[in-house]
Design a protein around this motif. Structure first.
Motif, PDB file in Angstrom:
ATOM      1  N   GLU A  98       0.860  -1.182   0.000  1.00 23.03           N
ATOM      2  CA  GLU A  98       0.000   0.000   0.000  1.00 23.03           C
ATOM      3  C   GLU A  98       0.897   1.233   0.000  1.00 23.03           C
ATOM      4  N   TYR A  99       0.543   2.228  -0.798  1.00 25.29           N
ATOM      5  CA  TYR A  99       1.315   3.467  -0.788  1.00 25.29           C
ATOM      6  C   TYR A  99       0.449   4.626  -1.279  1.00 25.29           C
ATOM      7  N   TRP A 100       0.866   5.834  -0.876  1.00 21.06           N
ATOM      8  CA  TRP A 100       0.195   7.065  -1.289  1.00 21.06           C
ATOM      9  C   TRP A 100       1.201   7.976  -1.980  1.00 21.06           C
ATOM     10  N   VAL A 101       0.723   8.751  -2.931  1.00 20.82           N
ATOM     11  CA  VAL A 101       1.484   9.855  -3.504  1.00 20.82           C
ATOM     12  C   VAL A 101       0.563  11.071  -3.523  1.00 20.82           C
ATOM     13  N   GLY A 102       0.972  12.148  -2.888  1.00 24.92           N
ATOM     14  CA  GLY A 102       0.169  13.355  -2.865  1.00 24.92           C
ATOM     15  C   GLY A 102      -0.742  13.448  -1.671  1.00 24.92           C
ATOM     16  N   GLN A 197      -4.120  12.870  -6.409  1.00 22.98           N
ATOM     17  CA  GLN A 197      -3.673  11.939  -5.377  1.00 22.98           C
ATOM     18  C   GLN A 197      -3.660  10.528  -5.946  1.00 22.98           C
ATOM     19  N   THR A 198      -2.595   9.797  -5.644  1.00 21.06           N
ATOM     20  CA  THR A 198      -2.471   8.418  -6.113  1.00 21.06           C
ATOM     21  C   THR A 198      -2.458   7.471  -4.928  1.00 21.06           C
ATOM     22  N   TYR A 199      -3.217   6.407  -5.033  1.00 21.70           N
ATOM     23  CA  TYR A 199      -3.237   5.362  -4.009  1.00 21.70           C
ATOM     24  C   TYR A 199      -3.015   4.023  -4.684  1.00 21.70           C
ATOM     25  N   GLY A 200      -2.055   3.265  -4.179  1.00 16.85           N
ATOM     26  CA  GLY A 200      -1.775   1.946  -4.736  1.00 16.85           C
ATOM     27  C   GLY A 200      -1.905   0.861  -3.697  1.00 16.85           C
ATOM     28  N   LYS A 218       5.695   4.372  -5.694  1.00 13.60           N
ATOM     29  CA  LYS A 218       5.647   5.752  -5.211  1.00 13.60           C
ATOM     30  C   LYS A 218       6.582   6.650  -6.012  1.00 13.60           C
ATOM     31  N   GLU A 219       7.808   6.189  -6.239  1.00 14.01           N
ATOM     32  CA  GLU A 219       8.770   6.992  -6.997  1.00 14.01           C
ATOM     33  C   GLU A 219       8.283   7.238  -8.425  1.00 14.01           C
ATOM     34  N   ILE A 220       7.725   6.206  -9.037  1.00 16.21           N
ATOM     35  CA  ILE A 220       7.274   6.329 -10.425  1.00 16.21           C
ATOM     36  C   ILE A 220       6.136   7.330 -10.548  1.00 16.21           C
ATOM     37  N   PHE A 221       5.161   7.274  -9.637  1.00 19.66           N
ATOM     38  CA  PHE A 221       4.036   8.203  -9.754  1.00 19.66           C
ATOM     39  C   PHE A 221       4.387   9.620  -9.308  1.00 19.66           C
ATOM     40  N   GLU A 222       5.439   9.773  -8.539  1.00 24.66           N
ATOM     41  CA  GLU A 222       5.951  11.122  -8.284  1.00 24.66           C
ATOM     42  C   GLU A 222       6.478  11.725  -9.582  1.00 24.66           C
TER      43      GLU A 222
END
Length: 237
Positions: A98-102, A197-200, A218-222
């Protein structure tokens, strides 16, 4: 002495009033920043609740039950589960990640308001890694994703567009490096600014890859977000 009073009054006007105005502006900005931060945290909690609701949705038992794409409700609603093709991801199973971006501010350098249609169009041009921004993604479309750092292919995904275009869900297909999982990219407006916002999440089939998935995802979607900002600004150069 009238002259002394005038000098004192003039000094007070020159020094104190501008300082008071500056302090007022600083306090106002700090209060606005607190409100924006609170809205972002609320958006995270809302999306998290919606993700959880999706994984536990009764729609799995009732495939004819209405979903967010058929009810016509407004975006950013915790009661609108997204479609994951019936998959349920849980930390009780192997390979959970699980990870978040933004939320990432997209329109911060643009001083004028931006239309909803324009932002939705931009959102659909940066739906997945390696997407050609000249071609907006289409609902139920399948594409190959590429690592934006190396251009190495990662595998195939299927994209679902819901919430009146505000939510983009990419589900990995068999053969994808990070199968089985999804990411959701949600467009949201806070004040006059637009954020993504991205949630994986998911349960990886490959042993020992979950932590790597969360880190690299996370790095890729940043990078995807940074490219989205660059594209947005380039259209106004």
């Amino acid at each position: 002495d009238p002259q002394i009073r005038q000098e004192l009054f003039g000094s007070w006007q020159t020094d104190l009033i501008p300082a008071t105005i500056r302090l007022s502006k600083i306090f106002k900005r700090e209060e606005e920043d607190k409100q924006i931060q609170a809205q972002m945290e609320n958006a995270k909690r809302t999306n998290s609740a919606r993700i959880l609701a999706s994984s536990q949705s009764t729609n799995v038992d009732d495939p004819n039950a209405p979903t967010s794409s058929t009810t016509g409700q407004e975006p950013i609603d915790e009661n609108k589960p997204s479609s994951w093709d019936g998959d349920t991801f849980t930390d009780e199973e192997e390979g959970y990640h699980e990870y978040w971006v933004g939320p990432t501010l997209i329109t911060g350098s643009w001083p004028w308001s931006v239309s909803t249609d324009e932002m939705l169009d931009l959102h659909h041009r940066f739906a997945y890694p390696g997407q050609d921004p000249s071609t907006p993604v289409i609902d139920q479309e399948e594409n190959t994703v590429y690592d934006p750092r190396t251009l190495a292919p990662g595998g195939r995904i299927r994209t679902t567009i819901s919430d009146n275009g505000y939510t983009i869900t990419n589900k990995t297909l068999k053969g994808h490096l990070f199968y089985n999982g999804i990411i959701e990219r949600t467009l949201m407006k806070i004040g006059d600014d637009w954020y993504v916002q991205t949630y994986g999440t998911g349960n990886n089939f490959t042993d020992g890859i979950a932590e790597f998935n969360a880190e690299q995802g996370k790095e890729i979607f940043e990078i995807v977000d940074a490219s989205m900002i660059d594209y947005f600004n380039s259209q106004r150069a």
